[in-house]
Design an enzyme around this catalytic site. Structure first.
Site, PDB file in Angstrom:
ATOM      1  N   ASP A  28      -8.087  40.249 -13.620  1.00 19.85           N
ATOM      2  CA  ASP A  28      -8.968  40.502 -14.757  1.00 19.85           C
ATOM      3  C   ASP A  28      -9.543  39.199 -15.326  1.00 19.85           C
ATOM      4  O   ASP A  28      -9.493  38.964 -16.526  1.00 19.85           O
ATOM      5  CB  ASP A  28      -8.150  41.258 -15.817  1.00 19.85           C
ATOM      6  CG  ASP A  28      -8.976  41.704 -17.002  1.00 19.85           C
ATOM      7  OD1 ASP A  28     -10.149  42.046 -16.804  1.00 19.85           O
ATOM      8  OD2 ASP A  28      -8.434  41.701 -18.134  1.00 19.85           O
ATOM      9  N   ASN A  51       2.086  37.054 -11.372  1.00 18.97           N
ATOM     10  CA  ASN A  51       1.768  37.850 -12.558  1.00 18.97           C
ATOM     11  C   ASN A  51       1.517  39.294 -12.169  1.00 18.97           C
ATOM     12  O   ASN A  51       0.605  39.585 -11.381  1.00 18.97           O
ATOM     13  CB  ASN A  51       0.515  37.312 -13.249  1.00 18.97           C
ATOM     14  CG  ASN A  51       0.157  38.154 -14.477  1.00 18.97           C
ATOM     15  OD1 ASN A  51       0.851  38.093 -15.497  1.00 18.97           O
ATOM     16  ND2 ASN A  51      -0.896  38.957 -14.381  1.00 18.97           N
ATOM     17  N   GLU A  52       2.357  40.169 -12.717  1.00 16.69           N
ATOM     18  CA  GLU A  52       2.184  41.616 -12.575  1.00 16.69           C
ATOM     19  C   GLU A  52       1.995  42.103 -11.141  1.00 16.69           C
ATOM     20  O   GLU A  52       1.120  42.936 -10.861  1.00 16.69           O
ATOM     21  CB  GLU A  52       1.014  42.109 -13.438  1.00 16.69           C
ATOM     22  CG  GLU A  52       1.232  41.923 -14.930  1.00 16.69           C
ATOM     23  CD  GLU A  52       0.238  42.694 -15.779  1.00 16.69           C
ATOM     24  OE1 GLU A  52      -0.801  43.137 -15.248  1.00 16.69           O
ATOM     25  OE2 GLU A  52       0.506  42.878 -16.983  1.00 16.69           O
ATOM     26  N   ASN A  96       4.914  41.870 -19.702  1.00 18.03           N
ATOM     27  CA  ASN A  96       3.585  42.116 -20.284  1.00 18.03           C
ATOM     28  C   ASN A  96       3.551  43.571 -20.732  1.00 18.03           C
ATOM     29  O   ASN A  96       3.711  44.471 -19.896  1.00 18.03           O
ATOM     30  CB  ASN A  96       2.488  41.923 -19.230  1.00 18.03           C
ATOM     31  CG  ASN A  96       2.300  40.471 -18.832  1.00 18.03           C
ATOM     32  OD1 ASN A  96       2.922  39.584 -19.393  1.00 18.03           O
ATOM     33  ND2 ASN A  96       1.434  40.237 -17.860  1.00 18.03           N
ATOM     34  N   TYR A 156       1.629  46.629 -23.308  1.00 20.37           N
ATOM     35  CA  TYR A 156       0.442  46.991 -24.106  1.00 20.37           C
ATOM     36  C   TYR A 156       0.637  48.322 -24.820  1.00 20.37           C
ATOM     37  O   TYR A 156      -0.283  49.126 -24.884  1.00 20.37           O
ATOM     38  CB  TYR A 156      -0.783  46.998 -23.189  1.00 20.37           C
ATOM     39  CG  TYR A 156      -1.195  45.588 -22.786  1.00 20.37           C
ATOM     40  CD1 TYR A 156      -2.032  44.845 -23.603  1.00 20.37           C
ATOM     41  CD2 TYR A 156      -0.712  45.000 -21.622  1.00 20.37           C
ATOM     42  CE1 TYR A 156      -2.403  43.551 -23.274  1.00 20.37           C
ATOM     43  CE2 TYR A 156      -1.074  43.703 -21.278  1.00 20.37           C
ATOM     44  CZ  TYR A 156      -1.912  42.984 -22.108  1.00 20.37           C
ATOM     45  OH  TYR A 156      -2.268  41.700 -21.777  1.00 20.37           O
ATOM     46  N   TYR A 163      -3.023  50.128 -24.044  1.00 21.21           N
ATOM     47  CA  TYR A 163      -3.272  50.947 -22.843  1.00 21.21           C
ATOM     48  C   TYR A 163      -2.491  52.262 -22.879  1.00 21.21           C
ATOM     49  O   TYR A 163      -2.850  53.214 -22.203  1.00 21.21           O
ATOM     50  CB  TYR A 163      -2.934  50.160 -21.568  1.00 21.21           C
ATOM     51  CG  TYR A 163      -3.925  49.047 -21.273  1.00 21.21           C
ATOM     52  CD1 TYR A 163      -5.280  49.318 -21.141  1.00 21.21           C
ATOM     53  CD2 TYR A 163      -3.491  47.737 -21.119  1.00 21.21           C
ATOM     54  CE1 TYR A 163      -6.179  48.303 -20.887  1.00 21.21           C
ATOM     55  CE2 TYR A 163      -4.389  46.716 -20.860  1.00 21.21           C
ATOM     56  CZ  TYR A 163      -5.742  47.005 -20.740  1.00 21.21           C
ATOM     57  OH  TYR A 163      -6.637  46.006 -20.480  1.00 21.21           O
ATOM     58  N   GLU A 194       2.808  38.865 -22.472  1.00 21.39           N
ATOM     59  CA  GLU A 194       1.511  39.401 -22.884  1.00 21.39           C
ATOM     60  C   GLU A 194       1.725  40.590 -23.802  1.00 21.39           C
ATOM     61  O   GLU A 194       2.508  41.488 -23.489  1.00 21.39           O
ATOM     62  CB  GLU A 194       0.672  39.883 -21.674  1.00 21.39           C
ATOM     63  CG  GLU A 194       0.103  38.771 -20.828  1.00 21.39           C
ATOM     64  CD  GLU A 194      -0.796  39.273 -19.693  1.00 21.39           C
ATOM     65  OE1 GLU A 194      -1.388  40.370 -19.835  1.00 21.39           O
ATOM     66  OE2 GLU A 194      -0.893  38.569 -18.683  1.00 21.39           O
ATOM     67  N   TRP A 205      -1.622  37.884 -25.702  1.00 16.77           N
ATOM     68  CA  TRP A 205      -2.758  37.906 -24.782  1.00 16.77           C
ATOM     69  C   TRP A 205      -4.005  38.178 -25.576  1.00 16.77           C
ATOM     70  O   TRP A 205      -4.088  39.214 -26.167  1.00 16.77           O
ATOM     71  CB  TRP A 205      -2.562  38.979 -23.707  1.00 16.77           C
ATOM     72  CG  TRP A 205      -3.567  38.852 -22.608  1.00 16.77           C
ATOM     73  CD1 TRP A 205      -4.670  39.629 -22.398  1.00 16.77           C
ATOM     74  CD2 TRP A 205      -3.563  37.868 -21.578  1.00 16.77           C
ATOM     75  NE1 TRP A 205      -5.360  39.186 -21.305  1.00 16.77           N
ATOM     76  CE2 TRP A 205      -4.696  38.098 -20.782  1.00 16.77           C
ATOM     77  CE3 TRP A 205      -2.718  36.788 -21.255  1.00 16.77           C
ATOM     78  CZ2 TRP A 205      -5.021  37.309 -19.681  1.00 16.77           C
ATOM     79  CZ3 TRP A 205      -3.029  36.011 -20.162  1.00 16.77           C
ATOM     80  CH2 TRP A 205      -4.169  36.282 -19.389  1.00 16.77           C
ATOM     81  N   LYS A 263      -9.503  40.316 -25.848  1.00 18.61           N
ATOM     82  CA  LYS A 263      -8.185  40.269 -26.493  1.00 18.61           C
ATOM     83  C   LYS A 263      -7.911  38.923 -27.138  1.00 18.61           C
ATOM     84  O   LYS A 263      -6.813  38.677 -27.640  1.00 18.61           O
ATOM     85  CB  LYS A 263      -7.095  40.628 -25.491  1.00 18.61           C
ATOM     86  CG  LYS A 263      -7.206  42.081 -25.009  1.00 18.61           C
ATOM     87  CD  LYS A 263      -5.976  42.552 -24.279  1.00 18.61           C
ATOM     88  CE  LYS A 263      -6.191  43.950 -23.722  1.00 18.61           C
ATOM     89  NZ  LYS A 263      -7.171  44.012 -22.609  1.00 18.61           N
TER      90      LYS A 263
HETATM   91  C1  BDP Z   1      -2.669  42.237 -17.776  1.00 22.69           C
HETATM   92  C2  BDP Z   1      -3.029  41.008 -17.000  1.00 22.69           C
HETATM   93  C3  BDP Z   1      -4.142  40.155 -17.628  1.00 22.69           C
HETATM   94  C4  BDP Z   1      -5.203  41.072 -18.201  1.00 22.69           C
HETATM   95  C5  BDP Z   1      -4.569  41.911 -19.294  1.00 22.69           C
HETATM   96  C6  BDP Z   1      -5.571  42.855 -19.959  1.00 22.69           C
HETATM   97  O1  BDP Z   1      -1.910  40.200 -16.740  1.00 22.69           O
HETATM   98  O2  BDP Z   1      -4.661  39.278 -16.677  1.00 22.69           O
HETATM   99  O3  BDP Z   1      -6.312  40.366 -18.667  1.00 22.69           O
HETATM  100  O4  BDP Z   1      -3.544  42.690 -18.745  1.00 22.69           O
HETATM  101  O5  BDP Z   1      -5.705  43.985 -19.502  1.00 22.69           O
HETATM  102  O6  BDP Z   1      -2.645  43.295 -16.892  1.00 22.69           O
HETATM  103  O7  BDP Z   1      -6.219  42.441 -20.908  1.00 22.69           O
END
Ligand code: BDP
Length: 594
Positions: free
Chosen positions: A162, A414-415, A468, A470, A474, A505, A550, A570
């Site tokens: 992303d 990462n992820e 990470n 959200y 999300y 994040e 993030w 973000k």
């Molecule tokens: C995570 C990723 C990051 C994305 C972020 C997002 O590590 O690179 O920019 O989410 O969705 O999945 O903002």
């Protein structure tokens, strides 16, 4: 790999400036031997900078393939008798370099340096022509991965991460001179015994001259605090001023090579921060003291220059970090320019250093990014060749950054997909390799929301847990109460693993200037409420030793998505570094008691 420097025996010439430039989408240049002559039909391109946003229109922005750079420089006449090296701090993502038509080096991997000994090809006092072709294609065998698709309208680059695929020569290029017998590498390790600082070192020498090695350690005022002789050794510093978060105290190890008659052969100055890093139970200790990470996942990203390194943005960003009370950041999602680590060393900022392994997750890519879905780990997709590229990226990261006191933790991905047997098999050797290359720092990877506790098969390989999450963005979008309950429940499960947890994040897209009296996603008020909810969760789970929002600033993403409006929003700061309301809220939390 040592950074070039100016010392009594060494000299650098920066090749920054306007180079001749030409895009080559049809990949004709190599066959047509463009490296043999001045670049035809060229235009100017600044180095360092990503080329994509310098040009106007989609031609540069969406370019897939080769891009040619050429410059001439005069080799300083004082370099007669020296070894002359051409060094690129990075070329994104692969490069071949010629000096006056002779190929001197090829390199794959967009975020680490490479160099070539060009002594035999240059004459001090004379001009040389340097030509570089930089390719920006990502495949399943590169780090990060991608797919180049042939379409009726040309080739298109698809990728699974992303952030925008900025390309070109985004960092410094050097021509530099060293003596022929020289310090080739140095590894420094530090320890604390009582109130003494202990600096261990290993110097690697190349060249034919007989020599002795001497190391003089100086404090920040230049006063000698200890010395040692021999290629490996130890210097004990009584009552040492340690390097610590917020106190970037640096010693300097002056490494001197001398001939048998005592004449100076080479000098290299290595900065040293005396500190220890240790994971004990659920604590992350720096100098034996529990450390709590505050700060951000960041990007190298700014208008016009893309990922081009810029000292003005570096210093300004770090001033903003200081203002907001951040003590750390992660180099999401690739190794940053070396200037960034040097400056973090000086400021006492703590760095989680990440390799460019991002987007190795087709579940995420399929779900969020849409399009054709692939199997992440398979002989046709991410396979043994990819893993070797990943291993090489880890080797180059550690070779470059091993001596930075600011770097306290390696992040090797990462992820990625991490809830399958294939993922476990892929990552096990990479963890082992990282530990073999550096026995002094903990290792981890960043876990994705799709592989929660109980499902992730890779987390147990790490020394720390990096998550990470959200909740409230999300998932549970707009429902911060529901998010809080679900998030706390998951976090408590992770806490049961007995390892320190860093939230690497958490964040919510926010368009600066959008305001709302109700918790509306995308508004500045929602970002604040979202962060406060997260902080309530973190503060209730003692194993949480870090919170990195993030993102530090809004940043550019691929042009092909329906869920990004002019990039990822973000950021706590806008892309031009103005604060959103969240910046003030974070500052209140992170400067409490300061
Ligand atoms: C995570 C990723 C990051 C994305 C972020 C997002 O590590 O690179 O920019 O989410 O969705 O999945 O903002």
């Amino acid at each position: 790999m040592l950074r070039p420097q100016d010392t009594p025996t060494r000299e650098r010439r920066s090749l920054a400036g306007l180079w001749d430039f030409r895009l080559d989408p049809t990949l004709d240049g190599v066959a047509d031997r463009w490296f043999e002559r001045p670049l035809a039909d060229s235009r100017a391109m600044p180095v360092p900078a990503s080329y994509n946003d310098i040009l106007v229109g989609t031609e540069g922005r969406d370019h897939v393939g080769d891009a040619w750079y050429q410059t001439t420089t005069r080799v300083p006449r004082g370099w007669a008798g020296d070894r002359v090296v051409l060094r690129f701090d990075s070329a994104t993502h692969a490069a071949t370099v010629w000096v006056d038509g002779t190929e001197v080096v090829r390199h794959v991997g967009g975020y680490t340096p490479f160099e070539a000994d060009v002594t035999e090809l240059v004459t001090p006092g004379e001009e040389v022509r340097v030509t570089v072709v930089v390719n920006n294609e990502l495949t399943f065998q590169t780090i990060p991965p991608g797919v180049v698709q042939e379409t009726p309208h040309g080739r298109r680059q698809q990728y699974f991460h992303d952030f925008f695929n900025y390309s070109g020569l985004a960092r410094a290029v050097w021509l530099y001179a060293t003596p022929r017998t020289r310090v080739e590498d140095v590894t420094v390790t530090t320890d604390i015994r009582g109130t003494d600082g202990v600096v261990g070192y290993a110097v690697e020498v190349a060249g034919d001259d007989e020599h002795t090695v001497e190391v003089v350690l100086r404090d920040a005022d230049g006063a000698e605090v200890g010395r040692a002789e021999g290629a490996t050794g130890e210097v004990v510093v009584p009552d040492a001023h340690l390097w610590a978060p917020g106190d970037g105290y640096l010693h300097v190890a002056e490494i001197t090579l001398r001939c048998a008659d005592g004449a100076l052969l080479d000098r290299y100055d290595q900065t040293v921060g005396i500190r220890t890093v240790e994971v004990r139970g659920t604590e992350f200790l720096i100098n034996g003291t529990p450390f709590h990470f505050t700060g951000f996942g960041r990007h190298e990203d700014s208008p016009v220059r893309g990922k081009g390194h810029d000292d003005a943005f570096l210093v300004h960003d770090m001033e903003l970090m200081r203002w907001i009370g951040a003590n750390s950041f992660r180099t999401s999602h690739y190794p940053y320019a070396e200037e960034v680590y040097d400056y973090a060393d000086r400021l006492g900022l703590v760095v989680i250093d990440e390799v460019a392994a991002v987007g190795q997750n087709m579940g995420l890519a399929g779900g969020i990014f849409g399009g054709q879905s692939y199997t992440t780990f398979s002989p046709e997709t991410i396979n043994d060749v990819s893993r070797e590229a990943h291993a090489q990226a880890i080797r180059e990261l550690i070779a470059r950054d091993k001596n930075h006191p600011s770097v306290v933790l390696w992040s090797i991905a990462n992820e990625p997909e991490s809830d399958t047997d294939a993922a476990r098999a892929y990552f096990e050797p990479l963890f082992a390799l990282t530990r073999e290359l550096d026995t002094t720092r903990p290792v981890g990877f960043v876990n994705v929301m799709l592989a929660p506790h109980g499902k992730c098969q890779v987390s147990e390989l790490g020394d720390v847990l990096m998550l990470n999450r959200y909740y409230g963005w999300y998932t549970h979008t707009g429902d911060l109460e529901g998010a809080e309950t679900a998030w706390r429940a998951e976090l408590e499960q992770w806490a049961g693993d007995g390892k320190p947890i860093i939230i690497t994040e958490y964040g919510a897209d926010t368009v600066a200037g959008v305001h709302s009296l109700t918790p509306q996603p995308w508004s500045e008020e929602y970002q604040v409420a979202y962060l406060e909810m997260n902080h309530r969760v973190f503060d209730s789970v003692p194993a949480v030793v870090g919170e990195q929002v993030w993102n530090f600033a809004d940043f550019a993403t691929a042009s092909t998505s329906v869920f990004r409006v002019d990039g990822n929003k973000k950021g706590v700061f806008t892309r031009d570094r103005r604060p959103k309301a969240a910046a003030h809220a974070l500052r209140r939390r992170w400067t409490r008691g300061a």
